[in-house]
Design a protein around this motif. Structure first.
Motif, PDB file in Angstrom:
ATOM      1  N   ALA A 113      38.093  38.297  41.049  1.00 47.61           N
ATOM      2  CA  ALA A 113      37.966  39.637  40.468  1.00 47.61           C
ATOM      3  C   ALA A 113      37.865  40.681  41.579  1.00 47.61           C
ATOM      4  O   ALA A 113      38.498  41.741  41.502  1.00 47.61           O
ATOM      5  CB  ALA A 113      36.759  39.704  39.534  1.00 47.61           C
ATOM      6  N   ALA A 114      37.088  40.393  42.614  1.00 41.93           N
ATOM      7  CA  ALA A 114      36.973  41.326  43.739  1.00 41.93           C
ATOM      8  C   ALA A 114      38.313  41.464  44.454  1.00 41.93           C
ATOM      9  O   ALA A 114      38.710  42.572  44.840  1.00 41.93           O
ATOM     10  CB  ALA A 114      35.894  40.844  44.708  1.00 41.93           C
ATOM     11  N   LEU A 115      39.028  40.357  44.610  1.00 37.69           N
ATOM     12  CA  LEU A 115      40.330  40.367  45.258  1.00 37.69           C
ATOM     13  C   LEU A 115      41.317  41.254  44.495  1.00 37.69           C
ATOM     14  O   LEU A 115      42.098  42.000  45.089  1.00 37.69           O
ATOM     15  CB  LEU A 115      40.859  38.929  45.334  1.00 37.69           C
ATOM     16  N   LEU A 116      41.269  41.192  43.182  1.00 40.37           N
ATOM     17  CA  LEU A 116      42.214  41.940  42.341  1.00 40.37           C
ATOM     18  C   LEU A 116      41.745  43.353  41.992  1.00 40.37           C
ATOM     19  O   LEU A 116      42.515  44.134  41.439  1.00 40.37           O
ATOM     20  CB  LEU A 116      42.470  41.170  41.042  1.00 40.37           C
ATOM     21  N   SER A 117      40.516  43.673  42.301  1.00 41.36           N
ATOM     22  CA  SER A 117      39.932  44.937  41.835  1.00 41.36           C
ATOM     23  C   SER A 117      40.666  46.178  42.319  1.00 41.36           C
ATOM     24  O   SER A 117      40.630  47.213  41.662  1.00 41.36           O
ATOM     25  CB  SER A 117      38.457  45.017  42.214  1.00 41.36           C
ATOM     26  N   GLY A 118      41.353  46.093  43.439  1.00 41.22           N
ATOM     27  CA  GLY A 118      42.085  47.252  43.948  1.00 41.22           C
ATOM     28  C   GLY A 118      43.480  47.393  43.375  1.00 41.22           C
ATOM     29  O   GLY A 118      44.208  48.312  43.744  1.00 41.22           O
ATOM     30  N   LEU A 119      43.856  46.486  42.483  1.00 44.04           N
ATOM     31  CA  LEU A 119      45.185  46.524  41.874  1.00 44.04           C
ATOM     32  C   LEU A 119      45.089  47.056  40.451  1.00 44.04           C
ATOM     33  O   LEU A 119      44.103  46.803  39.755  1.00 44.04           O
ATOM     34  CB  LEU A 119      45.801  45.123  41.835  1.00 44.04           C
ATOM     35  N   THR A 120      46.123  47.754  40.025  1.00 39.20           N
ATOM     36  CA  THR A 120      46.163  48.211  38.637  1.00 39.20           C
ATOM     37  C   THR A 120      46.408  46.997  37.738  1.00 39.20           C
ATOM     38  O   THR A 120      46.864  45.949  38.217  1.00 39.20           O
ATOM     39  CB  THR A 120      47.315  49.211  38.420  1.00 39.20           C
ATOM     40  N   PRO A 121      46.142  47.110  36.442  1.00 41.74           N
ATOM     41  CA  PRO A 121      46.446  45.998  35.527  1.00 41.74           C
ATOM     42  C   PRO A 121      47.915  45.568  35.612  1.00 41.74           C
ATOM     43  O   PRO A 121      48.215  44.379  35.569  1.00 41.74           O
ATOM     44  CB  PRO A 121      46.097  46.550  34.142  1.00 41.74           C
ATOM     45  N   GLU A 122      48.821  46.514  35.767  1.00 41.25           N
ATOM     46  CA  GLU A 122      50.247  46.190  35.873  1.00 41.25           C
ATOM     47  C   GLU A 122      50.523  45.404  37.153  1.00 41.25           C
ATOM     48  O   GLU A 122      51.306  44.453  37.148  1.00 41.25           O
ATOM     49  CB  GLU A 122      51.098  47.468  35.837  1.00 41.25           C
ATOM     50  N   GLU A 123      49.903  45.813  38.255  1.00 39.74           N
ATOM     51  CA  GLU A 123      50.080  45.097  39.524  1.00 39.74           C
ATOM     52  C   GLU A 123      49.498  43.676  39.424  1.00 39.74           C
ATOM     53  O   GLU A 123      50.082  42.729  39.954  1.00 39.74           O
ATOM     54  CB  GLU A 123      49.414  45.863  40.665  1.00 39.74           C
TER      55      GLU A 123
END
Length: 157
Positions: A113-123
């Protein structure tokens, strides 16, 4: 650095991130990586046999026997008679084993979750789709969740 080398570096960094929870939850030396893999396999596939662990982990029967013995002695798994084959024993997590795996999974989930937190839902969706396509290139299909449905990971900002 070419793309393959860059991806190798990124995957190694992600692997390190993924293994941090195990080190935090299990004092070093208490469990080997193979033992942790066996616990996760039995969490996903309760009641499977010794031979299933051999195939899943790609280790020798003797290595799996040692791993199973150590996990039984640690109180993390139990052996039960197989109702279909009197000579075989099914392997299952104990309550302590299940709690440990679930705690490690929660830590892994937090790291992802922390790894993905900087990405938009689409990304995030694009990344997931690209990784699934890349895995399909080498014959890996989508893993099944414990409920028998494809596992889903959606993390949004």
């Amino acid at each position: 650095m070419d793309r393959v080398e860059r991806l190798l570096e990124l995957f190694e960094r992600i692997q390190h991130l993924r293994l941090q929870p195990e080190a935090a939850l299990v004092p070093l030396g208490d469990l080997t990586l193979s033992q942790v893999k066996a616990l996760f396999y039995l969490w996903r596939c309760p009641g499977h046999l010794h031979k299933d662990l051999v195939a899943a982990l790609g280790l020798t029967p003797a290595s799996i026997s040692f791993i199973v013995k150590e996990l039984v002695n640690a109180g993390l798994i139990v052996r039960r008679p197989d109702p279909h084959d009197a000579r075989a024993l099914q392997l299952e997590l104990t309550d302590a084993g299940r709690r440990l795996v679930e705690a490690m999974r929660e830590h892994r989930r937090q790291n992802v979750a922390a790894l993905l937190s900087g990405l938009t839902p689409e990304e995030q969706d694009t990344l997931i789709q690209l990784l699934e396509r890349a895995l399909a290139n080498v014959g890996h299909t989508q893993p099944q969740s414990r409920a028998g449905r494809p596992s889903e990971l959606k993390v949004t900002k």
